[in-house]
Design an enzyme around this catalytic site. Structure first.
Site, mmCIF file in Angstrom:
data_model
loop_
_atom_site.group_PDB
_atom_site.id
_atom_site.type_symbol
_atom_site.label_atom_id
_atom_site.label_comp_id
_atom_site.label_asym_id
_atom_site.label_seq_id
_atom_site.Cartn_x
_atom_site.Cartn_y
_atom_site.Cartn_z
ATOM 1 N N HIS A 83 -27.808 -12.935 -13.904
ATOM 2 C CA HIS A 83 -28.951 -12.905 -12.978
ATOM 3 C C HIS A 83 -28.939 -11.678 -12.062
ATOM 4 O O HIS A 83 -29.958 -11.395 -11.411
ATOM 5 C CB HIS A 83 -28.987 -14.165 -12.108
ATOM 6 C CG HIS A 83 -29.241 -15.432 -12.878
ATOM 7 N ND1 HIS A 83 -30.319 -15.583 -13.722
ATOM 8 C CD2 HIS A 83 -28.551 -16.607 -12.937
ATOM 9 C CE1 HIS A 83 -30.274 -16.791 -14.270
ATOM 10 N NE2 HIS A 83 -29.210 -17.427 -13.814
ATOM 11 N N ASP A 89 -27.281 -18.813 -22.513
ATOM 12 C CA ASP A 89 -27.224 -19.604 -21.273
ATOM 13 C C ASP A 89 -28.582 -20.318 -21.090
ATOM 14 O O ASP A 89 -29.615 -19.803 -21.528
ATOM 15 C CB ASP A 89 -26.967 -18.638 -20.116
ATOM 16 C CG ASP A 89 -26.699 -19.321 -18.786
ATOM 17 O OD1 ASP A 89 -25.532 -19.389 -18.377
ATOM 18 O OD2 ASP A 89 -27.686 -19.755 -18.139
ATOM 19 N N HIS A 148 -30.337 -20.596 -18.568
ATOM 20 C CA HIS A 148 -31.228 -19.838 -17.673
ATOM 21 C C HIS A 148 -31.587 -18.481 -18.287
ATOM 22 O O HIS A 148 -30.766 -17.882 -18.988
ATOM 23 C CB HIS A 148 -30.540 -19.603 -16.330
ATOM 24 C CG HIS A 148 -30.133 -20.868 -15.628
ATOM 25 N ND1 HIS A 148 -28.844 -21.358 -15.675
ATOM 26 C CD2 HIS A 148 -30.858 -21.738 -14.888
ATOM 27 C CE1 HIS A 148 -28.782 -22.493 -14.974
ATOM 28 N NE2 HIS A 148 -29.993 -22.749 -14.489
ATOM 29 N N ASP A 189 -24.423 -23.983 -20.165
ATOM 30 C CA ASP A 189 -25.183 -24.931 -19.352
ATOM 31 C C ASP A 189 -26.421 -25.458 -20.084
ATOM 32 O O ASP A 189 -27.192 -26.235 -19.522
ATOM 33 C CB ASP A 189 -25.546 -24.343 -17.981
ATOM 34 C CG ASP A 189 -25.986 -22.898 -18.048
ATOM 35 O OD1 ASP A 189 -26.199 -22.382 -19.170
ATOM 36 O OD2 ASP A 189 -26.128 -22.282 -16.977
HETATM 37 ZN ZN LIG Z 1 -27.055 -20.579 -16.427
#
Ligand SMILES: [Zn+2]
Length: 311
Positions: free
Chosen positions: A125, A161, A163, A248
């Protein structure tokens, strides 16, 4: 013949987040336990080096590096879910350096050299000029830029991931030498990652987003990889494959709502490794990102090691 090394350090426990934060020091204990078990079975585990300012500045602005360096020795709040403790800057710098250590092994080792880089905090991120979403420096981007500086003409980064890897996407958004592919729950944090985000300028067509509905399961996700991700990799012909290996998207994870199983992660990783065999002599660097259920994190890492150790 493939050879796998793990990059690991006891230092990753020293980035401390507030009590109750999902990205907690206990995650580092899982990473260390996995590395120790691998070593006990005769596997090679190597210590990472620290990224230098020059290494970080390949993808981050001077202002960003200065801002993170300024948190040394302090506990600070960067945004509502991103924190630093006194050692966080050094630990994050070691995470970025660890990816470079893994890249060096993949490039300098014999054909089929693979590295699994066991680090925290995650990095995907973190954008060129800001920390966010638990991430301070974008470790996999630092590693990809290092690979480019070492003469790798094309680097593919696949991010599974749960996200969207916004930081990695924007860092390489106008770059045709780095293919960035992300599969992720959508809409979800951080809000980016629509299929319409495909790169810009020279980089147009070198970003591939695969948004997934909450509740998506192994078979649907594996089908997207077979139909979209692997063909994009084949078309790109990378010299090195890097994987943002966040776990995740696992059905046990407390943050994401995808329903992948440990076996699903195993098959997905195997499909990527198999494509890399054909495309880049098996040179692969896998880097941990998220993954907040400790049992699922451990089980997935053990599976990644198992499939990466198999010829
Ligand atoms: Zn993540």
């Amino acid at each position: 013949m493939n050879s796998l090394v793990l990059v690991s350090s006891q230092r990753f426990v020293d980035h401390v987040t507030p009590v109750g934060h999902p990205e907690r020091p206990e995650r580092a204990e899982v990473l260390s336990a996995v590395a120790n078990a691998f070593k006990a079975l005769g596997g090679e585990v190597i210590e990472p080096r620290l990224a230098t300012d020059e290494d970080l500045l390949r993808v981050h602005t001077q202002e960003h590096v200065d801002a993170i360096v300024a948190t040394r020795g302090k506990a600070t709040l960067i945004d509502e879910d991103t924190f630093t403790s006194p050692d966080s800057e050094e630990v994050a710098r070691l995470a970025a350096g660890a990816v470079m250590t893994g890249v060096a092994r993949a490039l300098d080792g014999p054909k089929g050299s693979r590295a699994l880089v066991l680090v925290r905090p995650p990095g995907h991120h973190a954008e060129a000029d800001r920390a966010m979403g638990f991430c301070l420096y974008n470790s996999i981007a630092v590693g990809a830029a290092y690979a480019r500086s070492r003469g790798c003409a094309r680097v593919a980064i696949v991010d599974y991931d749960v996200h969207h890897g916004n930081g990695t996407q924007w860092i390489f958004y106008e770059d045709s030498t780095v293919l960035f592919v992300s599969s992720h729950q959508y809409p979800f944090y951080p809000g980016t990652g629509a299929a319409s985000e495909r790169g810009r300028g020279e980089g147009l067509g070198f970003t591939l987003n695969v948004p997934l509905d909450a509740g998506a399961r192994d078979d649907e996700i594996e089908q997207k990889y077979a139909e979209l991700v692997i063909p994009a990799m084949r078309q790109f012909k990378p010299d090195l494959l890097m994987v943002s290996a966040g776990f995740d998207a696992h059905e046990m994870d407390p943050l994401g709502q995808l329903r992948m199983t440990t076996e699903g992660f195993s098959r997905l990783t195997k499909a990527l490794l198999s494509a890399a065999e054909d495309l880049c002599e098996g040179r692969v660097v896998l880097v941990t990102e998220g993954g907040y259920d400790l049992d699922a994190l451990k089980a997935c890492l053990q599976e990644v090691i198992r499939v990466s150790s198999t010829p």
